[in-house]
Design a protein around this motif. Structure first.
Motif, PDB file in Angstrom:
ATOM      1  N   ASN A   1       2.945   1.693  -3.296  1.00  0.00           N
ATOM      2  CA  ASN A   1       1.872   2.698  -3.416  1.00  0.00           C
ATOM      3  C   ASN A   1       0.709   2.151  -4.237  1.00  0.00           C
ATOM      4  O   ASN A   1       0.157   2.826  -5.110  1.00  0.00           O
ATOM      5  N   THR A   2       0.340   0.915  -3.931  1.00  0.00           N
ATOM      6  CA  THR A   2      -0.735   0.218  -4.638  1.00  0.00           C
ATOM      7  C   THR A   2      -1.702  -0.342  -3.597  1.00  0.00           C
ATOM      8  O   THR A   2      -1.374  -1.304  -2.906  1.00  0.00           O
ATOM      9  N   LYS A   3      -2.865   0.273  -3.503  1.00  0.00           N
ATOM     10  CA  LYS A   3      -3.810  -0.079  -2.446  1.00  0.00           C
ATOM     11  C   LYS A   3      -4.852  -1.075  -2.935  1.00  0.00           C
ATOM     12  O   LYS A   3      -5.461  -0.898  -3.982  1.00  0.00           O
TER      13      LYS A   3
ATOM     14  N   SER B   1      -0.842  -8.426   5.022  1.00  0.00           N
ATOM     15  CA  SER B   1      -1.002  -6.977   5.177  1.00  0.00           C
ATOM     16  C   SER B   1      -1.255  -6.552   6.612  1.00  0.00           C
ATOM     17  O   SER B   1      -1.889  -5.531   6.860  1.00  0.00           O
TER      18      SER B   1
ATOM     19  N   GLN C   1       0.814  -1.210   0.000  1.00  0.00           N
ATOM     20  CA  GLN C   1       0.000   0.000   0.000  1.00  0.00           C
ATOM     21  C   GLN C   1       0.848   1.260   0.000  1.00  0.00           C
ATOM     22  O   GLN C   1       0.496   2.258  -0.637  1.00  0.00           O
ATOM     23  N   LYS C   2       1.967   1.230   0.712  1.00  0.00           N
ATOM     24  CA  LYS C   2       2.846   2.400   0.768  1.00  0.00           C
ATOM     25  C   LYS C   2       4.238   2.024   0.297  1.00  0.00           C
ATOM     26  O   LYS C   2       4.457   1.785  -0.876  1.00  0.00           O
TER      27      LYS C   2
ATOM     28  N   GLU D   1      -7.473   0.112  -5.769  1.00  0.00           N
ATOM     29  CA  GLU D   1      -8.125   1.406  -5.626  1.00  0.00           C
ATOM     30  C   GLU D   1      -8.151   2.178  -6.941  1.00  0.00           C
ATOM     31  O   GLU D   1      -9.077   2.957  -7.202  1.00  0.00           O
TER      32      GLU D   1
ATOM     33  N   VAL E   1      -7.081  -7.486   4.465  1.00  0.00           N
ATOM     34  CA  VAL E   1      -7.813  -6.476   3.705  1.00  0.00           C
ATOM     35  C   VAL E   1      -9.252  -6.897   3.458  1.00  0.00           C
ATOM     36  O   VAL E   1     -10.121  -6.061   3.219  1.00  0.00           O
TER      37      VAL E   1
END
Length: 502
Positions: free
Chosen positions: A196-198, A228, A54-55, A214, A232
């Motif tokens: 950076n992929t949510k 995670s 995600q980050k 997202e 999720v």
């Protein structure tokens, strides 16, 4: 603001975001120690593997650890014997020993310079009231044939009433270790890393897993590993009811009082975890503790201060060079969840509930996930199965869920500030026309307002002025002051309210 020793001045390679649809054999969600180790163990199996974060890699729970590698997980073995029996408890120990040996082998095979140091892990108490518990733990060690030393002579700056030690444990620098694994993974052609992929949702349909991002893109895979931290896909198995979130704090600095080298943790509250680490040619002292349920403390500054005072009084520790906190989850039977998320979704694998001992448990998780994907026999699968019943048949399970309901209802009858006035660098929850809002003003004077209702189950959030976060006291979801999702079952961001200037 958190400043971790492991991430300080350590340059990590950046990876691109996933901007297109993708099809792979295995998708790993989560770029911490669990996810990276999962990918590493699958690298030679002829599978196309993708890892998405995600980050940034290692900037979640992994980058805010104490870095201990030990089977001494506090006062646990007497309790496991009583509730799980001797065979399952031995499996718990053996599985973590296997994970420890694998990590040692990887460090040796790849010649990783990760400040790996073997130490004795000590469980101690300063309270006479804790001695009966420590005695029972010793008896559990004896039944389980855990090699240990009891009440050794130690040079410590405080008096202890009892000590149990396990030799040949260790600690290390987790980011240096994982960076070596990432470097190794980049050598393989069928492996992909995206930052950076949510992820918003994962579904399993007709033996195919579809992961929805997202940005509207999709990933199709034969298996998905949810590494995670918090799954999720909470809707798959109601993990918010089965995982208790808690916060812990860490300070680190130089010190000048010598003591018997080792990794220490006490049995009473408040928790005090102690170890040292090489830094700038000297040793730095790392003290952790002050555990509390997420969203149940609005003043983290006092927790850092308590740890700092403990270090200063006992070790002549200097003002902290590093201060960080972390959130982790614990199951109610103290056994992590590792395996198929439920019987209806056997190809979606989950790893969570590490109760702050994630360095070994994460590696164990990767080993189990690998064996499930490769259809290999593994004696530990039933013990860690997320579908077991022992995690729910406890008084703590019912008490925790009742307390969440109490906060959901009770907080709606509390009195909240009604004023929009606030000083720079501060935040608070206010009530305006019957609704709850969060308001924060940054140091430049810009004001951010969000709806202070958790998107998960509509609990009223609290504001943490030390970390500038909105925390859910019911199930542990966290958001930054802009309302952006950080952790927990909520997944989506808070609704932003725009200020209208007249």
């Amino acid at each position: 603001m958190d400043k971790s020793l492991w991430l300080h001045d350590y340059q990590l390679k950046e990876f691109p975001s996933l901007l297109d649809d993708l099809e792979v054999d295995v998708l790993v969600i989560g770029g911490g120690i669990t996810g990276i180790t999962c990918a590493y163990l699958l690298r030679d199996e002829g599978l196309r593997v993708a890892l998405i974060e995600q980050k940034q890699l290692m900037h979640g729970t992994t980058g805010f650890t104490t870095g201990k590698l030990t089977i001494q997980h506090g006062l646990i073995y007497d309790e496991l014997l009583k509730k799980q029996g001797i065979e399952k408890t031995k499996l718990y120990i053996d599985s973590h020993l296997d994970a420890y040996q694998l990590m040692k082998n990887i460090i040796q095979e790849l010649s990783i310079d990760c400040d790996y140091e073997e130490r004795t892990s000590y469980l101690y108490t300063q309270s006479p009231d804790e001695l009966p518990k420590l005695t029972k733990e010793v008896e559990a060690y004896q039944k389980l044939n855990i090699p240990h030393i009891q009440n050794p002579i130690l040079n410590l700056p405080f008096t202890v009433e009892g000590v149990i030690g396990i030799t040949n444990q260790a600690h290390f620098h987790v980011v240096k270790y994982l960076q070596a694994l990432v470097n190794e993974l980049e050598k393989y052609g069928d492996f992909y890393i995206y930052e950076n992929t949510k992820v918003l949702q994962v579904k399993e349909e007709d033996d195919v897993c579809v992961t929805f991002l997202e940005n509207g893109r999709k990933v199709r895979s034969k298996y998905v590993i949810l590494a995670s931290h918090y799954p999720v896909n909470d809707t798959l198995n109601s993990y918010f009811m089965k995982l208790k979130p808690s916060m812990a704090y860490v300070v680190a600095s130089f010190y000048d009082k010598e003591f018997t080298e080792g990794d220490y943790i006490n049995s009473e509250e408040p928790t005090r975890s102690i170890r040292t680490h090489p830094y700038e040619g000297k040793r730095i002292l790392i003290i952790a503790g002050e555990t509390h349920q997420c969203g149940h403390s609005s003043n983290d500054k006092k927790h850092y201060q308590n740890l700092t005072d403990f270090g200063r009084i006992n070790f002549n520790m200097e003002s902290p060079l590093f201060m960080w906190s972390t959130q982790d989850y614990e199951t109610f039977d103290k056994i992590p969840y590792i395996g198929s998320v439920n019987k209806s979704n056997p190809k979606i694998l989950v790893t969570t509930g590490f109760k702050k001992w994630g360095m070994l448990t994460s590696t164990l998780s990767a080993m189990l996930c690998r064996d499930i994907i490769l259809n290999k026999q593994n004696n530990y699968l039933d013990l860690y199965s997320p579908c077991r019943l022992s995690d729910k048949l406890t008084g703590k399970f019912f008490a925790y869920n009742l307390s969440g309901v109490a906060r959901l209802i009770g907080d709606r009858f509390k009195n909240y500030d009604k004023s929009l006035a606030i000083e720079s660098g501060k935040g608070k929850i206010i009530s305006y026309r019957g609704k709850k809002y969060g308001i924060y003003k940054d140091e430049q004077g810009e004001t951010f307002i969000v709806e202070a209702i958790c998107p998960h189950l509509k609990c009223i959030l609290t504001f943490n002025n030390e970390h500038k976060t909105y925390d859910c006291p019911c199930h542990g979801s966290r958001f930054n002051y802009k309302g952006e999702y950080l952790d927990g079952p909520a997944i989506t961001n808070l609704k932003r309210i725009k200020l209208v200037k007249k």
